[in-house]
Design a protein around this motif. Structure first.
Motif, PDB file in Angstrom:
ATOM      1  N   THR A  75      -1.552  -7.332   4.070  1.00  6.10           N
ATOM      2  CA  THR A  75       0.032  -7.508   4.024  1.00  6.10           C
ATOM      3  C   THR A  75       0.231  -8.818   3.285  1.00  6.10           C
ATOM      4  OG1 THR A  75       0.080  -6.604   6.270  1.00  6.10           O
ATOM      5  CG2 THR A  75       1.855  -8.066   5.590  1.00  6.10           C
ATOM      6  N   ARG A  76      -0.575 -10.043   3.194  1.00  7.94           N
ATOM      7  CA  ARG A  76      -0.410 -10.889   2.530  1.00  7.94           C
ATOM      8  C   ARG A  76      -0.464 -10.636   0.982  1.00  7.94           C
ATOM      9  NH1 ARG A  76      -3.535 -13.469   6.661  1.00  7.94           N
ATOM     10  NH2 ARG A  76      -5.414 -13.281   5.337  1.00  7.94           N
ATOM     11  N   LEU A  77      -1.659  -9.969   0.601  1.00  4.39           N
ATOM     12  CA  LEU A  77      -1.756  -9.386  -0.784  1.00  4.39           C
ATOM     13  C   LEU A  77      -0.681  -8.540  -1.139  1.00  4.39           C
ATOM     14  CD1 LEU A  77      -5.586  -8.961  -0.597  1.00  4.39           C
ATOM     15  CD2 LEU A  77      -4.487 -10.846  -1.623  1.00  4.39           C
ATOM     16  N   ALA A  78      -0.344  -7.705  -0.529  1.00  2.00           N
ATOM     17  CA  ALA A  78       0.856  -6.800  -0.770  1.00  2.00           C
ATOM     18  C   ALA A  78       1.995  -7.375  -1.159  1.00  2.00           C
ATOM     19  CB  ALA A  78       1.127  -5.622   0.292  1.00  2.00           C
ATOM     20  N   THR A  79       2.521  -8.404  -0.281  1.00  2.00           N
ATOM     21  CA  THR A  79       3.529  -9.322  -0.417  1.00  2.00           C
ATOM     22  C   THR A  79       3.569 -10.114  -1.692  1.00  2.00           C
ATOM     23  OG1 THR A  79       3.982  -9.316   1.995  1.00  2.00           O
ATOM     24  CG2 THR A  79       4.968 -11.114   0.418  1.00  2.00           C
ATOM     25  N   GLY A  80       2.376 -10.738  -2.091  1.00  2.00           N
ATOM     26  CA  GLY A  80       2.164 -11.493  -3.413  1.00  2.00           C
ATOM     27  C   GLY A  80       2.428 -10.454  -4.641  1.00  2.00           C
ATOM     28  N   LEU A  89      12.845  -7.555  -1.883  1.00  2.00           N
ATOM     29  CA  LEU A  89      12.437  -6.776  -0.841  1.00  2.00           C
ATOM     30  C   LEU A  89      13.564  -7.166   0.335  1.00  2.00           C
ATOM     31  CD1 LEU A  89       8.508  -7.885  -0.522  1.00  2.00           C
ATOM     32  CD2 LEU A  89       9.734  -5.610  -1.166  1.00  2.00           C
ATOM     33  N   PRO A  90      13.596  -6.244   1.351  1.00  2.00           N
ATOM     34  CA  PRO A  90      14.532  -6.434   2.653  1.00  2.00           C
ATOM     35  C   PRO A  90      13.921  -7.675   3.146  1.00  2.00           C
ATOM     36  CG  PRO A  90      12.850  -4.565   2.788  1.00  2.00           C
ATOM     37  CD  PRO A  90      12.780  -5.005   1.352  1.00  2.00           C
ATOM     38  N   ARG A  91      14.759  -8.217   4.239  1.00  3.99           N
ATOM     39  CA  ARG A  91      14.702  -9.367   4.956  1.00  3.99           C
ATOM     40  C   ARG A  91      13.073  -9.156   5.605  1.00  3.99           C
ATOM     41  NH1 ARG A  91      15.480 -10.601   9.955  1.00  3.99           N
ATOM     42  NH2 ARG A  91      16.566  -8.846  10.566  1.00  3.99           N
ATOM     43  N   LYS A  92      12.936  -7.972   6.149  1.00  8.56           N
ATOM     44  CA  LYS A  92      11.541  -7.865   7.020  1.00  8.56           C
ATOM     45  C   LYS A  92      10.527  -7.616   6.030  1.00  8.56           C
ATOM     46  CE  LYS A  92      13.740  -6.316  11.334  1.00  8.56           C
ATOM     47  NZ  LYS A  92      13.770  -5.223  12.230  1.00  8.56           N
ATOM     48  N   SER A 194     -14.842   3.147   2.125  1.00  7.98           N
ATOM     49  CA  SER A 194     -13.520   2.285   1.917  1.00  7.98           C
ATOM     50  C   SER A 194     -12.541   2.757   2.680  1.00  7.98           C
ATOM     51  CB  SER A 194     -13.220   2.736   0.541  1.00  7.98           C
ATOM     52  OG  SER A 194     -12.595   4.000   0.531  1.00  7.98           O
ATOM     53  N   ILE A 195     -11.591   1.844   2.642  1.00  9.94           N
ATOM     54  CA  ILE A 195     -10.363   1.892   3.654  1.00  9.94           C
ATOM     55  C   ILE A 195      -9.132   1.891   2.588  1.00  9.94           C
ATOM     56  CG2 ILE A 195      -8.826   0.901   5.511  1.00  9.94           C
ATOM     57  CD1 ILE A 195     -11.453   0.102   6.613  1.00  9.94           C
ATOM     58  N   SER A 196      -8.442   2.956   2.769  1.00 17.04           N
ATOM     59  CA  SER A 196      -7.144   3.111   2.051  1.00 17.04           C
ATOM     60  C   SER A 196      -5.989   2.917   2.789  1.00 17.04           C
ATOM     61  CB  SER A 196      -7.080   4.569   1.401  1.00 17.04           C
ATOM     62  OG  SER A 196      -8.246   4.758   0.208  1.00 17.04           O
ATOM     63  N   PHE A 197      -4.851   2.569   2.009  1.00 15.48           N
ATOM     64  CA  PHE A 197      -3.624   1.852   2.764  1.00 15.48           C
ATOM     65  C   PHE A 197      -2.296   2.299   2.145  1.00 15.48           C
ATOM     66  CE2 PHE A 197      -5.629  -1.366   0.478  1.00 15.48           C
ATOM     67  CZ  PHE A 197      -4.683  -1.892  -0.251  1.00 15.48           C
ATOM     68  N   ASN A 198      -1.064   2.509   2.648  1.00 14.42           N
ATOM     69  CA  ASN A 198       0.116   2.567   2.223  1.00 14.42           C
ATOM     70  C   ASN A 198       1.024   1.525   2.995  1.00 14.42           C
ATOM     71  OD1 ASN A 198      -0.610   4.726   0.575  1.00 14.42           O
ATOM     72  ND2 ASN A 198       0.067   6.221   2.305  1.00 14.42           N
ATOM     73  N   PHE A 199       1.995   0.877   2.043  1.00  9.30           N
ATOM     74  CA  PHE A 199       2.804   0.161   2.513  1.00  9.30           C
ATOM     75  C   PHE A 199       4.347   0.728   1.987  1.00  9.30           C
ATOM     76  CE2 PHE A 199      -0.374  -2.974   2.194  1.00  9.30           C
ATOM     77  CZ  PHE A 199      -0.072  -3.853   3.315  1.00  9.30           C
ATOM     78  N   GLY A 200       5.223   0.676   2.975  1.00  9.55           N
ATOM     79  CA  GLY A 200       6.674   1.120   2.772  1.00  9.55           C
ATOM     80  C   GLY A 200       7.582  -0.228   2.904  1.00  9.55           C
ATOM     81  N   LEU A 201       8.670  -0.159   2.887  1.00 12.04           N
ATOM     82  CA  LEU A 201       9.533  -1.101   3.092  1.00 12.04           C
ATOM     83  C   LEU A 201       9.968  -1.090   4.433  1.00 12.04           C
ATOM     84  CD1 LEU A 201      12.107  -0.641   0.200  1.00 12.04           C
ATOM     85  CD2 LEU A 201      10.190  -2.284   0.247  1.00 12.04           C
ATOM     86  N   ALA A 202       9.945  -2.246   5.168  1.00 11.12           N
ATOM     87  CA  ALA A 202      10.329  -2.697   6.662  1.00 11.12           C
ATOM     88  C   ALA A 202      11.661  -2.121   6.915  1.00 11.12           C
ATOM     89  CB  ALA A 202       9.691  -3.960   7.048  1.00 11.12           C
ATOM     90  N   GLY A 203      11.960  -1.556   7.825  1.00 12.81           N
ATOM     91  CA  GLY A 203      13.414  -1.126   8.344  1.00 12.81           C
ATOM     92  C   GLY A 203      14.066  -2.545   9.188  1.00 12.81           C
TER      93      GLY A 203
END
Length: 203
Positions: A75-80, A89-92, A194-203
């Protein structure tokens, strides 16, 4: 005369965890694999060349401390990465919508695909023995190139039609979810984990 570079495609690469963390993460993956009957049934039904928790489990961070720690780091890396992309990005912020295990053996591969419904996707590599399949990224303009001439043998990465990356254990790769990619066939009996992942926009 001036030449401008338009519409570049970003691939984010970082490192996470030491040897002890990788060992803990690998042990957690095997623990999940051993007990995931629904996951094995799905893999058998779909002809998946190995094991994945993609269709069976959605709570990995609750099942092992290594996964919870990894989720926080991703989450930290994706935000960067989103900041590098200059996203508003939205507030969340971003939401880690999916996190799943992939274990591939000899001949195991993933065909070309994208991740609809997400904004950032990626993979964390836990075990990459020699001969593990590279990940290949495809130029998103490929379908529109029509009669474009072939490329020379020596071409800068920014002009290639395909980019092959050979990840190492501990690497994190992230990209925008619309970027088509595939995992080339593994050429080793040792497990590619490996571990894969997806990020969306927080509601």
């Amino acid at each position: 005369m001036t030449t401008r570079l338009l519409f570049p495609t970003h691939l984010f690469q970082s490192r996470h965890g030491d040897e002890a963390f990788l060992e803990d993460a690998e042990a957690a993956c095997w623990m999940i694999e051993e007990g995931d009957r629904a996951g094995h049934a799905w893999c058998e039904e779909k002809g998946y060349p190995g094991y994945t928790s993609y269709a069976s489990l959605d709570d990995l961070p609750d099942r092992a401390p290594a996964f919870a720690s990894l989720a926080e780091a991703l989450t930290r890396l994706a935000t960067g990465f989103a900041k590098e992309l200059h996203w508003e990005l939205p507030r969340k912020g971003l939401s880690l919508d999916a996190l799943w295990i992939n274990i591939l053996g000899d001949g195991g591969a993933h065909s070309g695909h994208i991740h609809p419904g997400s904004v950032i996707s990626g993979t964390y590599y836990i075990a990459m023995p020699p001969g593990s399949g590279d990940i290949r990224f495809e130029d998103p303009r490929l379908a529109m190139m029509m009669g474009a001439p072939p490329l020379k043998d020596e071409v800068p990465d920014a002009l290639k039609r395909f980019i092959y990356v050979t990840p190492q254990a501990g690497d994190v790769l992230m990209w925008e979810s619309w970027l088509r990619h595939e995992v080339m066939a593994s050429r080793t009996d040792e497990a590619r984990i490996s571990i894969s992942f997806n990020f969306g926009l927080a509601g």
